[in-house]
Design an enzyme around this catalytic site. Structure first.
Site, PDB file in Angstrom:
ATOM      1  N   ASP A 330       4.489 -61.788   6.450  1.00  0.00           N
ATOM      2  CA  ASP A 330       5.147 -60.599   6.985  1.00  0.00           C
ATOM      3  C   ASP A 330       6.607 -60.618   6.537  1.00  0.00           C
ATOM      4  OD1 ASP A 330       6.322 -58.602   8.496  1.00  0.00           O
ATOM      5  OD2 ASP A 330       5.341 -59.149  10.369  1.00  0.00           O
ATOM      6  N   GLY A 332       8.865 -58.464   7.157  1.00  0.00           N
ATOM      7  CA  GLY A 332       9.769 -57.817   8.104  1.00  0.00           C
ATOM      8  C   GLY A 332      10.212 -56.445   7.648  1.00  0.00           C
ATOM      9  N   CYS A 545      33.367 -34.928  27.243  1.00  0.00           N
ATOM     10  CA  CYS A 545      34.794 -35.112  27.533  1.00  0.00           C
ATOM     11  C   CYS A 545      35.205 -36.525  27.146  1.00  0.00           C
ATOM     12  CB  CYS A 545      35.069 -34.847  29.010  1.00  0.00           C
ATOM     13  SG  CYS A 545      34.746 -33.160  29.509  1.00  0.00           S
TER      14      CYS A 545
END
Length: 677
Positions: A330, A332, A545
Site C-alpha cells: 500500500d 498510501g 466578522c
C-alpha cells in the site's frame, strides 16, 4: 515577493523577463509648483482592444488546471464536461440560474458525479497501462480514504463507480470504519483499517471477515500488536494484518514533515522487526500480509515518489524473506492535484501526471521483487485528493465592493500648505519615464502630511486633500505599471494597495478552510463575462466578522498573486464566482464561525438530453446551527414573545410592531444562514 523557483528550487520553463533599471528615489520637500489637471486613463493603449475568451483562458489558467473538465465557451461562460473528453458539457451559468429557479440559493456547492466516476476510471486505467507495459504479474486495487470527503452521497457514488475495479475504502477512525463496513459491498474490494485503534476497533474489523469483507488491520503503533493477538485468540479468527513503516524518504511541500522517522504514525524499522518477532511468537506471522507507508499529501515532485517506492519495496522484500505472508503493498496517498496548472514542483502543483505516477510505482516494485526473488504484491494506493478534488464546484455571488476612491484632484493654489503643493506637483509630473521616482515621492509626502496632521499643523480637511492626492498619484502610476513588461520590485505591492475588496456571500471558514488555515491555493474565477476584459483587481472578503475571513492569494504561473482580475459590477446584475478543485477535505473541515453553516449542495448527472438532479442536500438553517451550540429555537421564540408582551405593557412597542418582530424572528430561524437576494 518570492517566486516559486526561489521557494522550491525549480524555475518554471518560461521566457526570461527583461529587467529594467531602478530609478532614484525622490527625497525633497521643495515647492514643485502646480499644473493643469491631467485625466486618469487606465490602459490607454489597450482599452480599445477587444477581449477574447482565449485571453481569459490564459489569465485564469483554466487549461492548466481545468482540463478535461472545465473550459470557456463562445458566450464567455465556464462550461463543465463531467465525462471529460468523452463528450457532453453544461453551461455553468445556465445551470446556476436554473438551480436558483428551484430555490437553491447561493452559495451553492455543485457536485458532478460523472467527474467522480471519470477520476476513478482514469486512475485504474493508468495502473492497467503500467501493469501491461511492464508485464507486471500482479494487480492494482485502489481504496478511497474516507477522511477526504465523508459525505454519504459521495461515498455511495464512489462505491458504485468503483465496483468494476473492485475499488475499496480506507478508514482512519472508528466512525469511518463504520461507514466503510456499512457501505462497501463490492466483492473483492479492500477495507484498509488505519489510524489509532482500540480493542473494539480491532475486533470489529476482524469480525467483518465473517461478512465477507476483506478488512486489513494496519498496525501503526507497537501497542496494537498485543491487542491484535489478544483479539484474534479471543475471537478464534485469524486476522489479515498490515504494518505501516516510517520511511526515511520524505515528501515535499506542506506535508513533507508528516513523514520520516519522527512521523506521527507508523513503526520504525527496529519496531517492525519487534512486531514480526511478536507475531511469530504467537504463531501469527502468516497473518502479516501488507506493508503500508505514507510520505504526505499532495506530493509535488515525482522524484520523492520514486525514492519512497524504492525504499518501501526493499522493506517489502525483506519482510517476505523473514517469513511474513506478504501479498499487498500500500503506497498510501500523495498523488497530487495541479491546482495552479503550472506543472511544476510548486506546492500547489505537480511535475508529473497520473500515468507517470503509476508507471514509477509498478516499475520500482517489479524490479525490487525480481531482484529479491519474492512474489509481486497486489498494489494499493489511497488516492483521495486526486479522485475527489475535481468533482465539486463552489458557486457564490458578490454582494458589493469597496473601491479606492480616485478622482482627478483640483488644482493646487499658492495658499495651500507646501506638502499639498508637493503632492499636487508629483501627481501632474507622473510620466512613463519617472513613475517609479514619483511613487516614492508620493509615499514620502503622504507620510509627512500625516505627521504634520498629528502635530496639529494640518487641518482635517487638509489631511483629506493630502490623501486624495496620494491615491490619485497611485491610480495614475498604476495605469502606467499595468502596461509595462516588467514591474520593479518596489512597485509590486501597488496592485494590492489599490485593489478593490469584493464582498462575497460565503464563509471562508466553512467552505474553504484550507485557504485560511494553510494558505492552500484554489482556482477562483468568474463563471461568466469572460468575453469581457476584467479591468478591476480585487481581493475577496467573506461574511464573517473576522479579519482572516478573506482570500488574497490566487493562482499564477510565476508566483502566488495577491489580487484577482475581476469585472466591475453592473447595477442590478449578479456577478458569480466559482472556486474549483475544492472537493477534497474542505467540506468536513469547515467550521461554524459566526454560525454560517453548510451550504446548499446539489448532485448533477449528465444525461443525453442535458442533466438530471440526483440529490439535493439543503444547507443548514439558522435553527439547525443554533442547535449545534445547544440553543432551542422554541425557547428562543418564547423568550422574544415574553419580551414583546412586556414592551406592550410598558407602551414601548405597538401590537403591529410586536407581531412583525415575532414573525421576522421566527421566519429567520427557518432560513438559510447566508444572505439571500
Amino acid at each position: 515577493m518570492q517566486g516559486r523557483e526561489e521557494i522550491m528550487g525549480v524555475k518554471p520553463n518560461i521566457a526570461e523577463t527583461n529587467l529594467g533599471e531602478n530609478s532614484t528615489d525622490g527625497n525633497g520637500t521643495e515647492d514643485r509648483g502646480s499644473g493643469a489637471i491631467a485625466p486618469i486613463v487606465l490602459h490607454p493603449s489597450k482599452q480599445a482592444q477587444r477581449w477574447t475568451i482565449e485571453e481569459s483562458e490564459e489569465l485564469y489558467r483554466i487549461k492548466g488546471w481545468g482540463e478535461p473538465y472545465f473550459s470557456i465557451n463562445a458566450a464567455g461562460h465556464v462550461t463543465v464536461s463531467p465525462r471529460g473528453d468523452r463528450g457532453g458539457s453544461l453551461d455553468l451559468l445556465e445551470l446556476v440560474e436554473a438551480l436558483g429557479q428551484r430555490n437553491l440559493d447561493l452559495p451553492l456547492l455543485i457536485r458532478f458525479s460523472d467527474i467522480l466516476e471519470d477520476r476513478i476510471e482514469r486512475l485504474n486505467a493508468c495502473f492497467s497501462k503500467a501493469i501491461a507495459r511492464y508485464k507486471y504479474p500482479g494487480v492494482y486495487r485502489g481504496v478511497f480514504p474516507v477522511k477526504c470527503n465523508q459525505q454519504r452521497h459521495l461515498i455511495e457514488d464512489l462505491v458504485r463507480f468503483g465496483q468494476p475495479h473492485q475499488f475499496g475504502l480506507e478508514a482512519g477512525s472508528k466512525p469511518e470504519l463504520m461507514i466503510a463496513l456499512a457501505t462497501l459491498k463490492t466483492e473483492g474490494a479492500l477495507v484498509i483499517c488505519n489510524g489509532y485503534k482500540d480493542r473494539e476497533y480491532i475486533e470489529t474489523a476482524i469480525l467483518a471477515q465473517r461478512l465477507g469483507q476483506r478488512a486489513i488491520v494496519v498496525i501503526e503503533q507497537l501497542e496494537e500488536v498485543e491487542m491484535v493477538i489478544a483479539a484474534s485468540k479471543s475471537l478464534g479468527i485469524q486476522p489479515v494484518l498490515g504494518v505501516r513503516a516510517k520511511l526515511m524518504s520524505k515528501g515535499i511541500g506542506r506535508w513533507g514533515g508528516s513523514s520520516g522517522d519522527r512521523a506521527k504514525f507508523g513503526l520504525t524499522i527496529p519496531e517492525i522487526i519487534h512486531a514480526v518477532d511478536q507475531l511469530a511468537g504467537a504463531d501469527m506471522l502468516s497473518c502479516l500480509q501488507l506493508l503500508h507507508f505514507h510520505i504526505g499529501s499532495q506530493i509535488s515532485a515525482i522524484s520523492k515518489v520514486k525514492d519512497a517506492i524504492r525504499e518501501s519495496s526493499q522493506i517489502y522484500v525483506e519482510l517476505a524473506k523473514l517469513g511474513a505472508n506478504m501479498k499487498y503493498l500500500d503506497v498510501g496517498g500523495g498523488l497530487g492535484v495541479d491546482y495552479d496548472g503550472s506543472k511544476t514542483n510548486f506546492h500547489a502543483s505537480k511535475n508529473y501526471n497520473m500515468q507517470n505516477y503509476a508507471n514509477d510505482i509498478v516499475a520500482e516494485v517489479k524490479e525490487a521483487c525480481e531482484e529479491g526473488q519474492v512474489p509481486m504484491p497486489t498494489l494499493i494506493s489511497e488516492s483521495g485528493r486526486a479522485i475527489a478534488s475535481h468533482q465539486s464546484v463552489l458557486i457564490f455571488n458578490v454582494l458589493g465592493t469597496s473601491d479606492v476612491s480616485i478622482h482627478p484632484p483640483e488644482p493646487s493654489t499658492e495658499k495651500e500648505h507646501l506638502i499639498l503643493r508637493n503632492l499636487s506637483d508629483t501627481y501632474h509630473s507622473i510620466k512613463a519615464e519617472n513613475y517609479q521616482e514619483a511613487y516614492h515621492d508620493a509615499i514620502q509626502f503622504k507620510e509627512e502630511a500625516i505627521s504634520l496632521f498629528n502635530f496639529g499643523y494640518l487641518s482635517l480637511r487638509e489631511r483629506a486633500r493630502a490623501e486624495q492626492l496620494y491615491w490619485a498619484c497611485c491610480g495614475k502610476i498604476q495605469a502606467i505599471v499595468r502596461d509595462v513588461d516588467y514591474v520593479p520590485d518596489d512597485l509590486e505591492e501597488l496592485e494590492k494597495i489599490m485593489a478593490s475588496i469584493y464582498y462575497i456571500n460565503l464563509s471562508v471558514f466553512q467552505s474553504a478552510p484550507d485557504s485560511w488555515a494553510i494558505d492552500q491555493l484554489f482556482p477562483i474565477m468568474p463563471i461568466h463575462r469572460l468575453d469581457e476584459k476584467p479591468t478591476e483587481r480585487g481581493t475577496l472578503a467573506d461574511l464573517t466578522c473576522d479579519s482572516d475571513g478573506k482570500i488574497d492569494q490566487f493562482i499564477d504561473l510565476l508566483d502566488v498573486k495577491h489580487v484577482l482580475e475581476l469585472h466591475r459590477l453592473k447595477p442590478d446584475e449578479p456577478y458569480y464566482l466559482g472556486m474549483f478543485l475544492g472537493g477534497a477535505y474542505q467540506e468536513i473541515m469547515g467550521n461554524l464561525h459566526n454560525l454560517f453553516g453548510d451550504t446548499n449542495t446539489v448532485h448533477i448527472k449528465l444525461t443525453p438530453k442535458g442533466y438530471e438532479i440526483e440529490h439535493v442536500v439543503k444547507g443548514d438553517t439558522m435553527k439547525e446551527v443554533l442547535s449545534y451550540v445547544q440553543y432551542d429555537a422554541e425557547d428562543m421564540i418564547e423568550s422574544i414573545r415574553k419580551q414583546t408582551e412586556q414592551a406592550l405593557k410598558d407602551g414601548n412597542i405597538t401590537l403591529q410592531e410586536s407581531q412583525r418582530l415575532l414573525q421576522n424572528y421566527e421566519r429567520c430561524l427557518g432560513r438559510y444562514t447566508y444572505l439571500t437576494t
